[in-house]
Scaffold this motif. Structure first.
Motif, mmCIF file in Angstrom:
data_model
loop_
_atom_site.group_PDB
_atom_site.id
_atom_site.type_symbol
_atom_site.label_atom_id
_atom_site.label_comp_id
_atom_site.label_asym_id
_atom_site.label_seq_id
_atom_site.Cartn_x
_atom_site.Cartn_y
_atom_site.Cartn_z
ATOM 1 N N PRO A 129 0.775 -1.237 0.000
ATOM 2 C CA PRO A 129 0.000 0.000 0.000
ATOM 3 C C PRO A 129 0.810 1.292 0.000
ATOM 4 O O PRO A 129 0.251 2.368 0.173
ATOM 5 C CB PRO A 129 -0.805 -0.117 1.303
ATOM 6 N N ARG A 167 -1.480 0.670 9.349
ATOM 7 C CA ARG A 167 -2.779 0.711 8.673
ATOM 8 C C ARG A 167 -3.820 -0.086 9.461
ATOM 9 O O ARG A 167 -4.792 0.484 9.939
ATOM 10 C CB ARG A 167 -2.610 0.232 7.230
ATOM 11 N N ASP A 171 -9.161 -5.461 5.322
ATOM 12 C CA ASP A 171 -10.168 -4.992 4.365
ATOM 13 C C ASP A 171 -11.387 -4.400 5.068
ATOM 14 O O ASP A 171 -11.956 -3.396 4.614
ATOM 15 C CB ASP A 171 -10.610 -6.151 3.464
ATOM 16 N N TYR A 173 -9.362 -1.205 8.275
ATOM 17 C CA TYR A 173 -8.489 -0.154 7.742
ATOM 18 C C TYR A 173 -9.064 0.457 6.475
ATOM 19 O O TYR A 173 -9.122 1.698 6.334
ATOM 20 C CB TYR A 173 -7.080 -0.701 7.469
ATOM 21 N N LYS A 174 -9.512 -0.367 5.550
ATOM 22 C CA LYS A 174 -10.004 0.164 4.281
ATOM 23 C C LYS A 174 -11.336 0.888 4.425
ATOM 24 O O LYS A 174 -11.783 1.549 3.483
ATOM 25 C CB LYS A 174 -10.099 -0.960 3.247
ATOM 26 N N ARG A 175 -11.938 0.771 5.594
ATOM 27 C CA ARG A 175 -13.170 1.527 5.865
ATOM 28 C C ARG A 175 -12.928 2.650 6.856
ATOM 29 O O ARG A 175 -13.873 3.206 7.422
ATOM 30 C CB ARG A 175 -14.259 0.575 6.375
#
Length: 599
Positions: free
Chosen positions: A250, A305, A423, A426-428
Protein backbone atom coordinates in the motif's frame (compact mmCIF):
# COMPACT_ATOMS: atom_id res chain seq x y z
CA UNK A 1 8.62 -1.28 16.94
CA UNK A 2 11.24 -3.87 17.76
CA UNK A 3 13.55 -3.30 20.71
CA UNK A 4 17.05 -4.65 21.05
CA UNK A 5 19.26 -4.43 24.11
CA UNK A 6 21.11 -1.14 24.30
CA UNK A 7 21.05 2.33 25.74
CA UNK A 8 17.56 3.18 26.97
CA UNK A 9 16.23 6.72 26.75
CA UNK A 10 14.43 7.43 30.01
CA UNK A 11 10.96 8.84 29.39
CA UNK A 12 9.46 11.58 31.48
CA UNK A 13 6.07 10.44 32.65
CA UNK A 14 3.91 13.44 33.42
CA UNK A 15 0.39 14.63 33.92
CA UNK A 16 -2.37 14.90 31.36
CA UNK A 17 -1.29 17.07 28.47
CA UNK A 18 -2.30 20.30 26.82
CA UNK A 19 -5.84 19.99 25.43
CA UNK A 20 -7.10 18.17 28.52
CA UNK A 21 -5.55 20.85 30.73
CA UNK A 22 -6.58 23.98 28.87
CA UNK A 23 -9.91 22.92 27.38
CA UNK A 24 -9.23 25.55 24.74
CA UNK A 25 -9.37 25.43 20.96
CA UNK A 26 -7.06 27.29 18.61
CA UNK A 27 -8.33 29.84 16.16
CA UNK A 28 -8.39 28.36 12.66
CA UNK A 29 -5.18 28.70 10.67
CA UNK A 30 -4.45 28.09 6.97
CA UNK A 31 -1.56 27.83 4.49
CA UNK A 32 0.55 25.87 6.97
CA UNK A 33 4.21 25.32 6.17
CA UNK A 34 7.37 24.35 8.04
CA UNK A 35 11.01 25.20 7.41
CA UNK A 36 13.78 23.06 8.89
CA UNK A 37 17.34 24.35 8.93
CA UNK A 38 19.82 21.49 9.04
CA UNK A 39 22.98 23.00 7.59
CA UNK A 40 26.52 22.46 8.86
CA UNK A 41 26.23 25.39 11.27
CA UNK A 42 23.04 24.09 12.90
CA UNK A 43 24.07 20.44 13.20
CA UNK A 44 27.50 21.52 14.40
CA UNK A 45 25.69 22.88 17.46
CA UNK A 46 23.59 19.67 17.69
CA UNK A 47 20.51 21.73 16.88
CA UNK A 48 17.84 22.10 14.22
CA UNK A 49 16.22 25.40 13.35
CA UNK A 50 12.44 25.14 13.06
CA UNK A 51 9.93 27.65 11.70
CA UNK A 52 6.17 27.26 11.23
CA UNK A 53 4.29 29.73 9.03
CA UNK A 54 0.55 30.13 8.57
CA UNK A 55 -2.16 32.73 8.03
CA UNK A 56 -4.90 33.83 10.42
CA UNK A 57 -8.20 35.60 9.79
CA UNK A 58 -8.25 37.85 12.86
CA UNK A 59 -7.02 38.42 16.40
CA UNK A 60 -8.33 35.23 18.05
CA UNK A 61 -5.55 33.36 19.89
CA UNK A 62 -3.73 30.58 18.08
CA UNK A 63 -2.91 27.63 20.35
CA UNK A 64 -0.10 25.34 19.19
CA UNK A 65 1.19 22.12 20.76
CA UNK A 66 4.06 19.72 20.20
CA UNK A 67 3.44 15.94 20.41
CA UNK A 68 4.28 13.96 23.53
CA UNK A 69 5.19 10.72 21.71
CA UNK A 70 5.82 9.10 18.34
CA UNK A 71 3.25 6.48 17.25
CA UNK A 72 4.81 3.03 17.30
CA UNK A 73 7.13 4.02 20.14
CA UNK A 74 4.79 3.60 23.09
CA UNK A 75 6.64 5.89 25.49
CA UNK A 76 5.95 9.47 26.51
CA UNK A 77 9.00 11.49 25.50
CA UNK A 78 7.68 15.08 25.71
CA UNK A 79 9.57 16.54 22.77
CA UNK A 80 8.89 20.08 24.00
CA UNK A 81 11.61 19.65 26.62
CA UNK A 82 14.20 19.99 23.83
CA UNK A 83 12.88 23.30 22.53
CA UNK A 84 14.48 26.73 23.09
CA UNK A 85 14.35 30.33 21.85
CA UNK A 86 10.65 30.25 20.98
CA UNK A 87 9.39 33.39 19.23
CA UNK A 88 6.45 34.55 17.11
CA UNK A 89 6.06 37.47 14.70
CA UNK A 90 3.87 38.81 11.92
CA UNK A 91 5.73 40.34 8.97
CA UNK A 92 8.70 40.86 11.24
CA UNK A 93 6.75 42.47 14.09
CA UNK A 94 6.97 40.48 17.35
CA UNK A 95 3.72 38.97 18.64
CA UNK A 96 2.70 38.40 22.24
CA UNK A 97 2.80 34.75 23.32
CA UNK A 98 2.74 32.67 26.48
CA UNK A 99 2.97 29.02 27.50
CA UNK A 100 -0.26 27.38 28.62
CA UNK A 101 1.58 24.28 29.83
CA UNK A 102 4.83 22.45 29.17
CA UNK A 103 4.00 21.57 25.55
CA UNK A 104 1.45 24.21 24.52
CA UNK A 105 1.84 27.84 23.40
CA UNK A 106 -0.72 30.60 22.88
CA UNK A 107 0.04 33.25 20.24
CA UNK A 108 -1.99 36.47 19.96
CA UNK A 109 -2.15 37.81 16.39
CA UNK A 110 -2.52 41.57 15.84
CA UNK A 111 -4.92 41.00 12.96
CA UNK A 112 -5.51 39.04 9.80
CA UNK A 113 -2.34 38.03 7.95
CA UNK A 114 0.77 35.88 8.15
CA UNK A 115 2.30 34.50 11.36
CA UNK A 116 5.72 32.90 11.77
CA UNK A 117 6.69 30.88 14.83
CA UNK A 118 10.29 29.75 15.27
CA UNK A 119 12.46 27.88 17.76
CA UNK A 120 15.63 25.81 18.07
CA UNK A 121 15.49 22.10 18.77
CA UNK A 122 18.21 20.19 20.63
CA UNK A 123 18.97 17.17 18.43
CA UNK A 124 21.34 15.00 20.45
CA UNK A 125 19.10 12.12 21.63
CA UNK A 126 20.24 8.52 21.24
CA UNK A 127 16.84 7.19 20.23
CA UNK A 128 15.20 6.30 16.91
CA UNK A 129 12.11 8.35 17.82
CA UNK A 130 13.98 11.59 18.59
CA UNK A 131 16.04 13.92 16.41
CA UNK A 132 19.80 13.33 16.29
CA UNK A 133 22.64 15.16 14.56
CA UNK A 134 26.34 14.86 13.85
CA UNK A 135 28.66 17.33 12.02
CA UNK A 136 27.47 16.14 8.58
CA UNK A 137 24.06 14.61 9.25
CA UNK A 138 20.62 15.11 10.76
CA UNK A 139 17.74 12.75 11.45
CA UNK A 140 14.30 13.82 12.67
CA UNK A 141 10.73 12.63 12.99
CA UNK A 142 7.88 15.02 12.35
CA UNK A 143 6.57 14.47 15.87
CA UNK A 144 9.76 16.06 17.20
CA UNK A 145 9.37 19.37 15.36
CA UNK A 146 5.95 20.03 13.85
CA UNK A 147 3.55 22.05 16.01
CA UNK A 148 -0.19 21.58 15.45
CA UNK A 149 -3.24 23.77 16.21
CA UNK A 150 -5.01 22.40 19.29
CA UNK A 151 -8.57 21.20 18.81
CA UNK A 152 -8.59 21.67 15.03
CA UNK A 153 -8.17 18.04 14.07
CA UNK A 154 -5.43 16.73 11.85
CA UNK A 155 -6.96 16.68 8.39
CA UNK A 156 -5.12 19.64 6.90
CA UNK A 157 -2.31 19.80 4.33
CA UNK A 158 1.13 21.24 4.93
CA UNK A 159 4.42 21.92 3.19
CA UNK A 160 7.95 21.28 4.44
CA UNK A 161 11.15 22.93 3.20
CA UNK A 162 14.58 21.70 4.30
CA UNK A 163 17.42 24.25 4.26
CA UNK A 164 20.75 22.47 4.13
CA UNK A 165 24.14 22.41 2.40
CA UNK A 166 24.02 22.33 -1.44
CA UNK A 167 25.96 19.06 -1.58
CA UNK A 168 23.93 17.28 1.13
CA UNK A 169 21.17 14.79 0.42
CA UNK A 170 17.62 14.73 1.77
CA UNK A 171 15.57 11.51 1.97
CA UNK A 172 11.97 11.20 3.17
CA UNK A 173 8.78 9.42 2.20
CA UNK A 174 6.89 12.71 1.79
CA UNK A 175 5.71 13.75 -1.67
CA UNK A 176 8.15 16.09 -3.45
CA UNK A 177 7.01 19.63 -4.27
CA UNK A 178 8.34 22.31 -6.59
CA UNK A 179 11.78 23.60 -5.66
CA UNK A 180 14.81 22.04 -4.00
CA UNK A 181 14.14 19.91 -0.91
CA UNK A 182 10.47 20.93 -0.71
CA UNK A 183 7.80 18.41 0.23
CA UNK A 184 4.07 18.13 0.93
CA UNK A 185 1.78 16.04 3.13
CA UNK A 186 -2.00 15.70 2.88
CA UNK A 187 -2.61 15.65 6.65
CA UNK A 188 -0.81 15.84 9.99
CA UNK A 189 -0.73 12.07 10.42
CA UNK A 190 1.28 11.74 7.20
CA UNK A 191 3.36 14.79 8.05
CA UNK A 192 4.59 13.27 11.31
CA UNK A 193 5.03 9.74 9.95
CA UNK A 194 7.63 10.52 7.28
CA UNK A 195 11.08 10.71 8.92
CA UNK A 196 13.96 12.62 7.30
CA UNK A 197 17.64 11.93 6.70
CA UNK A 198 19.64 15.04 5.80
CA UNK A 199 23.36 15.19 5.08
CA UNK A 200 26.09 12.85 3.89
CA UNK A 201 24.56 9.38 3.86
CA UNK A 202 24.49 6.55 1.34
CA UNK A 203 21.34 5.69 -0.59
CA UNK A 204 20.47 3.02 -3.11
CA UNK A 205 17.25 1.52 -4.43
CA UNK A 206 15.68 -1.44 -6.18
CA UNK A 207 12.20 -2.50 -7.23
CA UNK A 208 10.26 -5.13 -5.27
CA UNK A 209 6.56 -6.01 -5.75
CA UNK A 210 6.42 -3.16 -8.26
CA UNK A 211 7.50 -0.52 -5.72
CA UNK A 212 10.80 1.31 -5.22
CA UNK A 213 12.52 0.14 -2.05
CA UNK A 214 15.41 2.30 -0.82
CA UNK A 215 18.27 1.86 1.61
CA UNK A 216 19.49 5.03 3.36
CA UNK A 217 22.51 4.28 5.57
CA UNK A 218 24.48 6.56 7.87
CA UNK A 219 27.46 6.74 8.05
CA UNK A 220 27.74 6.48 4.28
CA UNK A 221 30.62 4.02 4.52
CA UNK A 222 28.36 1.55 6.38
CA UNK A 223 26.50 0.74 3.15
CA UNK A 224 29.18 -1.43 1.60
CA UNK A 225 28.41 -3.25 -1.67
CA UNK A 226 28.22 -6.53 0.24
CA UNK A 227 25.73 -5.15 2.79
CA UNK A 228 23.68 -3.49 0.06
CA UNK A 229 23.43 -6.71 -1.95
CA UNK A 230 22.71 -8.82 1.13
CA UNK A 231 19.98 -6.46 2.38
CA UNK A 232 18.31 -6.18 -1.01
CA UNK A 233 18.41 -9.99 -1.28
CA UNK A 234 16.62 -10.27 2.07
CA UNK A 235 14.00 -7.73 1.04
CA UNK A 236 13.44 -9.41 -2.34
CA UNK A 237 12.55 -12.58 -0.44
CA UNK A 238 10.42 -11.49 2.52
CA UNK A 239 8.59 -8.41 1.19
CA UNK A 240 6.54 -10.45 -1.34
CA UNK A 241 5.69 -12.89 1.47
CA UNK A 242 4.34 -10.02 3.59
CA UNK A 243 2.44 -8.45 0.69
CA UNK A 244 0.83 -11.83 -0.07
CA UNK A 245 -0.83 -11.85 3.36
CA UNK A 246 -2.75 -8.64 2.59
CA UNK A 247 -2.93 -8.78 -1.20
CA UNK A 248 -1.20 -5.47 -1.82
CA UNK A 249 1.75 -3.20 -1.10
CA UNK A 250 0.00 0.00 0.00
CA UNK A 251 2.97 2.41 -0.16
CA UNK A 252 4.29 4.45 -3.12
CA UNK A 253 7.87 3.70 -2.09
CA UNK A 254 9.56 2.40 1.06
CA UNK A 255 12.82 3.35 2.78
CA UNK A 256 14.96 1.42 5.26
CA UNK A 257 16.68 4.18 7.27
CA UNK A 258 19.68 2.61 9.01
CA UNK A 259 21.99 4.38 11.49
CA UNK A 260 24.95 2.77 13.20
CA UNK A 261 27.17 4.11 15.96
CA UNK A 262 29.00 2.93 19.07
CA UNK A 263 26.06 3.92 21.31
CA UNK A 264 22.47 3.50 20.09
CA UNK A 265 19.03 2.73 21.47
CA UNK A 266 19.07 -0.47 19.45
CA UNK A 267 16.05 -1.65 17.49
CA UNK A 268 13.61 -0.30 14.95
CA UNK A 269 10.62 2.01 14.66
CA UNK A 270 7.96 1.57 12.00
CA UNK A 271 6.41 4.20 9.76
CA UNK A 272 3.81 3.88 7.02
CA UNK A 273 6.39 3.85 4.22
CA UNK A 274 9.67 3.42 6.07
CA UNK A 275 11.45 2.03 9.08
CA UNK A 276 14.16 3.62 11.23
CA UNK A 277 16.71 1.14 12.58
CA UNK A 278 19.61 1.69 14.96
CA UNK A 279 22.37 -0.83 15.59
CA UNK A 280 25.84 -0.62 17.05
CA UNK A 281 28.60 -0.56 14.48
CA UNK A 282 29.72 -4.01 15.60
CA UNK A 283 26.25 -5.41 14.77
CA UNK A 284 26.01 -4.27 11.14
CA UNK A 285 26.53 -7.86 10.03
CA UNK A 286 24.66 -9.52 12.89
CA UNK A 287 22.35 -12.45 11.99
CA UNK A 288 19.33 -10.83 13.65
CA UNK A 289 19.21 -7.89 11.19
CA UNK A 290 17.06 -9.73 8.65
CA UNK A 291 14.51 -10.35 11.41
CA UNK A 292 14.60 -6.70 12.49
CA UNK A 293 13.95 -5.49 8.94
CA UNK A 294 11.23 -8.10 8.40
CA UNK A 295 9.43 -7.21 11.64
CA UNK A 296 9.43 -3.48 10.92
CA UNK A 297 8.37 -4.03 7.31
CA UNK A 298 5.31 -6.05 8.35
CA UNK A 299 4.26 -3.04 10.41
CA UNK A 300 3.56 -1.19 7.13
CA UNK A 301 0.34 -3.21 7.17
CA UNK A 302 -0.14 -4.26 10.81
CA UNK A 303 -0.10 -1.07 12.97
CA UNK A 304 0.46 1.66 10.41
CA UNK A 305 -2.78 0.71 8.67
CA UNK A 306 -4.50 -2.17 10.45
CA UNK A 307 -4.58 -1.27 14.15
CA UNK A 308 -6.80 -1.37 17.25
CA UNK A 309 -9.75 1.01 17.47
CA UNK A 310 -8.18 2.41 20.66
CA UNK A 311 -5.53 3.98 18.44
CA UNK A 312 -7.67 5.30 15.57
CA UNK A 313 -7.14 8.13 15.05
CA UNK A 314 -3.84 8.81 16.76
CA UNK A 315 -3.78 11.45 19.45
CA UNK A 316 -0.48 13.17 20.13
CA UNK A 317 -0.88 15.00 23.42
CA UNK A 318 -0.78 12.02 25.79
CA UNK A 319 -0.59 8.24 26.10
CA UNK A 320 -2.97 6.15 23.99
CA UNK A 321 -3.05 2.74 25.71
CA UNK A 322 -4.59 -0.40 24.26
CA UNK A 323 -4.89 -4.02 25.38
CA UNK A 324 -4.11 -5.12 21.81
CA UNK A 325 -0.38 -4.48 21.47
CA UNK A 326 0.01 -8.25 21.57
CA UNK A 327 -1.53 -8.26 18.09
CA UNK A 328 0.13 -5.05 16.91
CA UNK A 329 3.62 -6.04 18.08
CA UNK A 330 3.53 -9.72 19.06
CA UNK A 331 1.72 -10.99 15.97
CA UNK A 332 4.02 -8.77 13.91
CA UNK A 333 6.94 -10.57 15.58
CA UNK A 334 5.41 -13.87 14.46
CA UNK A 335 4.98 -12.68 10.88
CA UNK A 336 8.46 -11.20 10.88
CA UNK A 337 9.78 -14.74 11.40
CA UNK A 338 7.22 -16.22 8.97
CA UNK A 339 8.30 -13.82 6.23
CA UNK A 340 11.89 -15.02 6.57
CA UNK A 341 11.03 -18.72 6.29
CA UNK A 342 8.35 -18.25 3.60
CA UNK A 343 10.70 -16.11 1.53
CA UNK A 344 13.64 -18.44 1.95
CA UNK A 345 15.89 -16.20 4.04
CA UNK A 346 15.78 -18.80 6.84
CA UNK A 347 14.99 -22.49 6.80
CA UNK A 348 12.43 -24.24 8.96
CA UNK A 349 14.99 -24.76 11.74
CA UNK A 350 15.35 -21.01 12.07
CA UNK A 351 11.59 -20.65 12.43
CA UNK A 352 11.39 -23.44 15.00
CA UNK A 353 14.17 -21.71 16.96
CA UNK A 354 12.12 -18.50 16.89
CA UNK A 355 9.09 -20.30 18.37
CA UNK A 356 11.35 -21.94 20.96
CA UNK A 357 12.70 -18.55 22.02
CA UNK A 358 9.16 -17.22 22.35
CA UNK A 359 8.27 -20.19 24.56
CA UNK A 360 11.37 -19.65 26.72
CA UNK A 361 10.73 -15.91 27.07
CA UNK A 362 7.16 -16.49 28.24
CA UNK A 363 8.24 -19.25 30.62
CA UNK A 364 10.79 -16.94 32.20
CA UNK A 365 8.29 -14.14 32.84
CA UNK A 366 5.78 -13.83 35.69
CA UNK A 367 2.22 -15.04 34.95
CA UNK A 368 0.76 -12.04 33.12
CA UNK A 369 -2.30 -11.62 30.92
CA UNK A 370 -1.00 -10.63 27.50
CA UNK A 371 -3.69 -7.95 27.32
CA UNK A 372 -2.37 -6.49 30.60
CA UNK A 373 1.20 -6.65 29.29
CA UNK A 374 0.01 -4.61 26.30
CA UNK A 375 -1.12 -1.81 28.62
CA UNK A 376 2.23 -1.86 30.45
CA UNK A 377 4.24 -0.50 27.54
CA UNK A 378 3.67 3.08 28.64
CA UNK A 379 5.14 2.61 32.12
CA UNK A 380 7.86 -0.03 31.52
CA UNK A 381 6.92 -2.12 34.60
CA UNK A 382 9.66 -3.50 36.82
CA UNK A 383 7.89 -6.78 37.71
CA UNK A 384 9.46 -8.71 34.84
CA UNK A 385 6.54 -8.28 32.43
CA UNK A 386 7.98 -5.34 30.50
CA UNK A 387 7.71 -6.00 26.76
CA UNK A 388 6.04 -9.38 27.32
CA UNK A 389 3.45 -8.57 24.66
CA UNK A 390 6.17 -9.26 22.07
CA UNK A 391 7.00 -12.93 22.81
CA UNK A 392 3.67 -13.87 24.38
CA UNK A 393 1.78 -12.09 21.63
CA UNK A 394 3.86 -13.81 18.96
CA UNK A 395 3.40 -17.19 20.59
CA UNK A 396 -0.35 -16.60 20.95
CA UNK A 397 -0.57 -15.67 17.28
CA UNK A 398 1.24 -18.88 16.32
CA UNK A 399 -1.08 -21.01 18.46
CA UNK A 400 -4.13 -19.34 16.94
CA UNK A 401 -2.74 -19.99 13.46
CA UNK A 402 -2.36 -23.70 14.24
CA UNK A 403 -5.81 -23.91 15.84
CA UNK A 404 -7.49 -22.17 12.88
CA UNK A 405 -5.76 -24.50 10.42
CA UNK A 406 -6.68 -27.54 12.51
CA UNK A 407 -10.36 -26.55 12.81
CA UNK A 408 -10.63 -25.78 9.07
CA UNK A 409 -8.60 -28.80 7.89
CA UNK A 410 -5.90 -26.34 6.80
CA UNK A 411 -8.25 -24.48 4.47
CA UNK A 412 -7.96 -21.23 6.47
CA UNK A 413 -5.24 -19.59 8.54
CA UNK A 414 -4.28 -16.51 10.52
CA UNK A 415 -3.40 -14.94 7.16
CA UNK A 416 -7.12 -14.90 6.37
CA UNK A 417 -7.87 -13.19 9.67
CA UNK A 418 -5.28 -10.47 9.06
CA UNK A 419 -6.42 -9.80 5.50
CA UNK A 420 -10.13 -9.74 6.33
CA UNK A 421 -9.58 -7.36 9.23
CA UNK A 422 -7.41 -5.18 6.98
CA UNK A 423 -10.17 -4.99 4.37
CA UNK A 424 -13.04 -4.62 6.84
CA UNK A 425 -11.50 -2.02 9.16
CA UNK A 426 -8.49 -0.15 7.74
CA UNK A 427 -10.00 0.16 4.28
CA UNK A 428 -13.17 1.53 5.87
CA UNK A 429 -11.30 4.12 7.88
CA UNK A 430 -11.56 2.54 11.31
CA UNK A 431 -9.68 0.33 13.75
CA UNK A 432 -10.55 -3.18 14.85
CA UNK A 433 -12.24 -4.01 18.15
CA UNK A 434 -11.95 -7.13 20.27
CA UNK A 435 -15.27 -8.27 18.84
CA UNK A 436 -13.91 -7.79 15.31
CA UNK A 437 -10.77 -9.80 16.07
CA UNK A 438 -12.44 -12.81 17.68
CA UNK A 439 -15.24 -12.85 15.11
CA UNK A 440 -12.70 -13.16 12.29
CA UNK A 441 -10.71 -15.80 14.17
CA UNK A 442 -13.90 -17.81 14.75
CA UNK A 443 -15.00 -17.35 11.14
CA UNK A 444 -11.66 -18.60 9.81
CA UNK A 445 -11.91 -21.62 12.12
CA UNK A 446 -15.30 -22.61 10.72
CA UNK A 447 -17.32 -21.15 13.58
CA UNK A 448 -15.21 -22.58 16.41
CA UNK A 449 -15.60 -20.50 19.59
CA UNK A 450 -12.51 -18.86 21.10
CA UNK A 451 -14.33 -17.34 24.07
CA UNK A 452 -12.69 -19.68 26.56
CA UNK A 453 -9.29 -19.29 24.90
CA UNK A 454 -9.54 -15.50 25.23
CA UNK A 455 -10.74 -15.71 28.83
CA UNK A 456 -8.07 -18.14 30.01
CA UNK A 457 -5.00 -17.25 27.94
CA UNK A 458 -5.36 -13.68 26.60
CA UNK A 459 -7.23 -11.85 29.34
CA UNK A 460 -6.32 -14.51 31.90
CA UNK A 461 -3.03 -15.70 33.31
CA UNK A 462 -3.21 -19.44 32.70
CA UNK A 463 -0.18 -20.94 30.91
CA UNK A 464 -0.69 -21.10 27.16
CA UNK A 465 -1.58 -24.62 25.90
CA UNK A 466 1.69 -24.84 24.00
CA UNK A 467 2.30 -28.60 23.99
CA UNK A 468 -1.20 -29.65 22.97
CA UNK A 469 -1.40 -27.10 20.14
CA UNK A 470 2.12 -27.82 18.90
CA UNK A 471 1.11 -31.46 18.36
CA UNK A 472 -1.62 -30.30 15.97
CA UNK A 473 1.20 -29.01 13.73
CA UNK A 474 3.36 -32.09 14.18
CA UNK A 475 5.74 -30.30 16.55
CA UNK A 476 7.00 -30.83 20.07
CA UNK A 477 8.90 -28.72 22.55
CA UNK A 478 11.48 -29.56 25.21
CA UNK A 479 12.99 -27.21 27.74
CA UNK A 480 15.86 -26.98 30.20
CA UNK A 481 16.36 -24.61 33.09
CA UNK A 482 19.78 -22.98 33.04
CA UNK A 483 21.44 -20.94 35.77
CA UNK A 484 23.89 -18.53 34.19
CA UNK A 485 25.87 -15.49 35.37
CA UNK A 486 24.78 -11.95 34.62
CA UNK A 487 26.77 -8.71 34.90
CA UNK A 488 24.06 -6.03 35.13
CA UNK A 489 25.51 -3.84 32.37
CA UNK A 490 24.85 -2.31 28.97
CA UNK A 491 27.79 -2.17 26.58
CA UNK A 492 29.01 -0.60 23.37
CA UNK A 493 31.47 -2.29 21.02
CA UNK A 494 33.83 -0.68 18.50
CA UNK A 495 37.24 -1.43 17.02
CA UNK A 496 38.91 -0.83 20.39
CA UNK A 497 36.78 -3.32 22.31
CA UNK A 498 33.75 -3.50 24.60
CA UNK A 499 33.02 -0.55 26.90
CA UNK A 500 30.48 -0.12 29.70
CA UNK A 501 27.75 2.39 28.88
CA UNK A 502 25.32 1.74 31.74
CA UNK A 503 25.52 -0.06 35.09
CA UNK A 504 22.71 -1.54 37.16
CA UNK A 505 23.35 -0.03 40.63
CA UNK A 506 23.07 -3.40 42.40
CA UNK A 507 24.44 -5.56 39.59
CA UNK A 508 27.49 -7.79 39.85
CA UNK A 509 29.70 -5.46 37.79
CA UNK A 510 28.84 -2.42 39.91
CA UNK A 511 29.50 -4.41 43.08
CA UNK A 512 32.93 -5.37 41.71
CA UNK A 513 33.82 -1.71 41.21
CA UNK A 514 33.35 -1.43 37.46
CA UNK A 515 32.63 2.12 36.23
CA UNK A 516 30.87 3.54 33.20
CA UNK A 517 33.43 3.97 30.43
CA UNK A 518 35.58 1.02 31.52
CA UNK A 519 36.59 -1.36 28.73
CA UNK A 520 36.27 -5.05 29.60
CA UNK A 521 39.38 -7.10 28.86
CA UNK A 522 38.52 -10.46 30.38
CA UNK A 523 36.25 -12.26 32.84
CA UNK A 524 37.52 -15.52 34.32
CA UNK A 525 39.42 -17.32 31.56
CA UNK A 526 37.44 -15.60 28.78
CA UNK A 527 38.70 -12.70 26.69
CA UNK A 528 35.87 -10.25 25.95
CA UNK A 529 36.33 -8.86 22.44
CA UNK A 530 32.78 -8.24 21.16
CA UNK A 531 29.10 -8.67 22.00
CA UNK A 532 29.15 -12.37 21.11
CA UNK A 533 31.80 -12.98 23.80
CA UNK A 534 29.20 -12.62 26.55
CA UNK A 535 27.05 -15.49 25.27
CA UNK A 536 30.08 -17.79 25.28
CA UNK A 537 31.10 -16.53 28.73
CA UNK A 538 27.64 -17.22 30.16
CA UNK A 539 27.65 -20.71 28.65
CA UNK A 540 31.12 -21.42 30.08
CA UNK A 541 30.10 -20.52 33.65
CA UNK A 542 26.46 -21.68 33.61
CA UNK A 543 25.76 -23.54 36.85
CA UNK A 544 29.21 -22.80 38.27
CA UNK A 545 29.83 -23.19 42.00
CA UNK A 546 32.43 -20.42 41.96
CA UNK A 547 31.52 -17.39 44.04
CA UNK A 548 33.87 -14.90 42.35
CA UNK A 549 35.71 -14.55 39.05
CA UNK A 550 38.78 -12.44 38.24
CA UNK A 551 37.93 -9.54 35.95
CA UNK A 552 40.20 -7.13 34.11
CA UNK A 553 39.13 -3.75 32.76
CA UNK A 554 40.93 -0.90 31.05
CA UNK A 555 40.28 2.49 32.66
CA UNK A 556 42.02 5.19 30.66
CA UNK A 557 45.59 3.95 30.30
CA UNK A 558 45.46 1.73 33.37
CA UNK A 559 44.60 -1.99 33.54
CA UNK A 560 42.67 -2.79 36.72
CA UNK A 561 42.12 -6.21 38.27
CA UNK A 562 38.79 -6.75 40.04
CA UNK A 563 36.89 -9.59 41.67
CA UNK A 564 33.45 -10.11 40.12
CA UNK A 565 30.81 -11.74 42.36
CA UNK A 566 29.09 -14.61 40.51
CA UNK A 567 25.34 -14.06 40.46
CA UNK A 568 23.44 -16.78 38.66
CA UNK A 569 20.09 -16.03 37.03
CA UNK A 570 17.61 -18.71 36.01
CA UNK A 571 16.77 -18.90 32.32
CA UNK A 572 14.55 -21.35 30.44
CA UNK A 573 16.01 -22.74 27.22
CA UNK A 574 13.49 -24.36 24.88
CA UNK A 575 13.73 -26.44 21.71
CA UNK A 576 11.03 -27.04 19.09
CA UNK A 577 11.33 -29.85 16.55
CA UNK A 578 9.15 -31.87 14.18
CA UNK A 579 7.56 -35.06 15.52
CA UNK A 580 8.74 -38.06 13.47
CA UNK A 581 5.88 -39.80 11.66
CA UNK A 582 3.39 -37.10 12.69
CA UNK A 583 -0.20 -37.50 11.36
CA UNK A 584 -0.73 -36.41 7.77
CA UNK A 585 -3.02 -33.54 8.76
CA UNK A 586 -0.47 -32.18 11.21
CA UNK A 587 2.22 -32.33 8.53
CA UNK A 588 -0.04 -30.39 6.15
CA UNK A 589 -0.66 -27.75 8.83
CA UNK A 590 3.03 -27.41 9.56
CA UNK A 591 3.89 -27.12 5.88
CA UNK A 592 1.10 -24.60 5.32
CA UNK A 593 2.44 -22.35 8.05
CA UNK A 594 5.99 -22.51 6.70
CA UNK A 595 4.98 -21.93 3.07
CA UNK A 596 2.05 -19.55 3.57
CA UNK A 597 -0.40 -21.89 1.89
CA UNK A 598 -3.67 -23.62 2.66
CA UNK A 599 -5.03 -26.92 1.39
Amino acid sequence: MLRKAGFALIALIGTKASFAQTGRVSAPIADISYEITADSSAVGRRQLGVAMSFTVAGTAPVILALPAWSPGHYTLLWFARRLSQFSANSSGVPLEWRKLDFQTWEIKPRGAGPVRVSFNYLADAVDRAVAWTSPNFAFFNGTNLFLYPVGRGFNWPARVAVRTEPSWRVATGMDPAAGVHNFTAANYHDLTDMPFYVGRFAIDSTQIVGKWIRLAFYPAASLTPARRDRTFAWLQKFVPAHAAVFGEAPFRNYTVFQRSDTVVNGGGLEHQSSQVDEVTTSQLDAPYLSGLYSHEFFHAWNVKRLRPADMVPYRYDDAQPTTWLWVSEGVTDYYGALGLVRGGVNDSTGFFNFIANEIASVAGAPPTAVSDASLGSWINPTDGSSGLYYPKGGLTGFLLDVMIRDASDNHMSLDNVMRRLYDATYKRGKGFTGADWWAEVSRAAGGKSFTEFARRYVDGREPLPVDSVLRLAGLRSESDTIREPRLGISTSTDSTGVSITQLSPNGAAATAGVRNGDRIISIGDFTISNDDSFEAWRARYAGTTLTTLPMKVRRGTETIALQLPVRLTTRVQARVSPIPNAPEKAVRIRGGILRGTTS
